[in-house]
Write an enzyme that holds these catalytic residues in place. Sequence first.
Site, PDB file in Angstrom:
ATOM      1  NE  ARG A 130      38.965  36.167  36.451  1.00 31.68           N
ATOM      2  CZ  ARG A 130      39.393  34.939  36.474  1.00 31.68           C
ATOM      3  NH1 ARG A 130      39.077  34.207  35.083  1.00 31.68           N
ATOM      4  NH2 ARG A 130      39.803  34.087  37.164  1.00 31.68           N
TER       5      ARG A 130
ATOM      6  CG  HIS B  56      34.944  30.749  33.828  1.00 30.48           C
ATOM      7  ND1 HIS B  56      34.963  32.190  34.400  1.00 30.48           N
ATOM      8  CD2 HIS B  56      35.855  30.450  33.834  1.00 30.48           C
ATOM      9  CE1 HIS B  56      35.994  32.381  34.929  1.00 30.48           C
ATOM     10  NE2 HIS B  56      36.737  31.009  34.415  1.00 30.48           N
TER      11      HIS B  56
HETATM   12  C1  OXD Z   1      40.275  30.982  36.181  1.00 26.51           C
HETATM   13  C2  OXD Z   1      40.188  29.865  36.458  1.00 26.51           C
HETATM   14  O1  OXD Z   1      41.296  31.905  36.722  1.00 26.51           O
HETATM   15  O2  OXD Z   1      39.175  29.014  36.110  1.00 26.51           O
HETATM   16  O3  OXD Z   1      39.551  31.611  35.796  1.00 26.51           O
HETATM   17  O4  OXD Z   1      41.081  28.840  36.910  1.00 26.51           O
END
Ligand code: OXD
Length: 340
Positions: A255, A303
């Site tokens: 994160r 991400h």
């Molecule tokens: C997270 C996912 O928790 O993408 O970031 O699973």
Amino acid sequence: MLARAARVIAYDRAMHIVITHNEPGAGLAWQRELSRRLPDLQISIDPGCPDGAAGLPGTRSHPASAELASADIAIGWKPPADFFSRHSRLQAFFSTGAGVDHLLRHPGLPAGLTIIRLEDAGMGPLMADYCLHELLRIAGRHDAYAAQQRDRCWQELPAFSREDLPVGIVGVGVLGAQVGAHLARAGFTVRGFARSAKSIEGVEVMHGDRAWPAFLAASRVLILLAPHTPQTDKLIDAAALRLLQPQGWLINVARGALVVEADLIAELDSGRLAGATLDVFRQEPLPASDPLWHHRAVRITPHVSAPTQIGPSAEQIAGKIGALRRGERCSGQVDSQRGY
Ligand code: OXD
């Protein structure tokens, strides 16, 4: 709160599941995958999410509000602000990602709601490959060669050996342990940092606050895989980065909020830190004005280090719903005090 985490929910009637997902198309995909695996259950899409107006033929994707209010279980990602006020009888929420901070920070989250996270479900090998790929890229000096290519410069550089790049992984839970074992099998020296003692093949796990400085000092490449909790918020600041071996790297696949971005940029600018690979950010999508976009020593991915694998994930969630219906416990229940 461990007592709550161990709670067993027993259902003696047909269950109603509501899906909520912030990404267009995802609600429908989850409805399709879960309906195949749980054909006897009513599976609706919450009207407040992007797919709320659609639905599978033959399913009731937007039932009357009284019916929706009877949903027992929610499944999804980043529910809208008014979600919990519209679903007042929920007993459990399955996160469709590994992280649950999107739920624990939700202002409407009812106290006592059981939260269950995804456990691996195909994400572990993806995350492990992403990290290995970055390490091999670092070892092979690929960033330097990319810069040389822009300048049409032909110059061989000494590669780093595995021994030159000891790895430290912050957070060795379900995903971190797989990443660690994968990197160790590839020949890297890997240490993990955890809250308590753990055993992972090929990985030396250090634990406890007193071991933190020694763990950082033993690492040249720091990989973040810890959840975002009040304890890990801004954990990686200038002081932490300066403890890494000289010319270190940061790989953040956890994160963005774990890192103090201004400190990271300052360490990169000073040359103490050689580079950073960032897959996650405090604000996502990363705003166009963010200085990280243009930093010569930063690699950015949106991400994507381990996207949810919907088939295996739906299989896992359906299995856990089966356990709950039988009045059994299921793994992956979140301790809301701990934050994961
Ligand atoms: C997270 C996912 O928790 O993408 O970031 O699973």
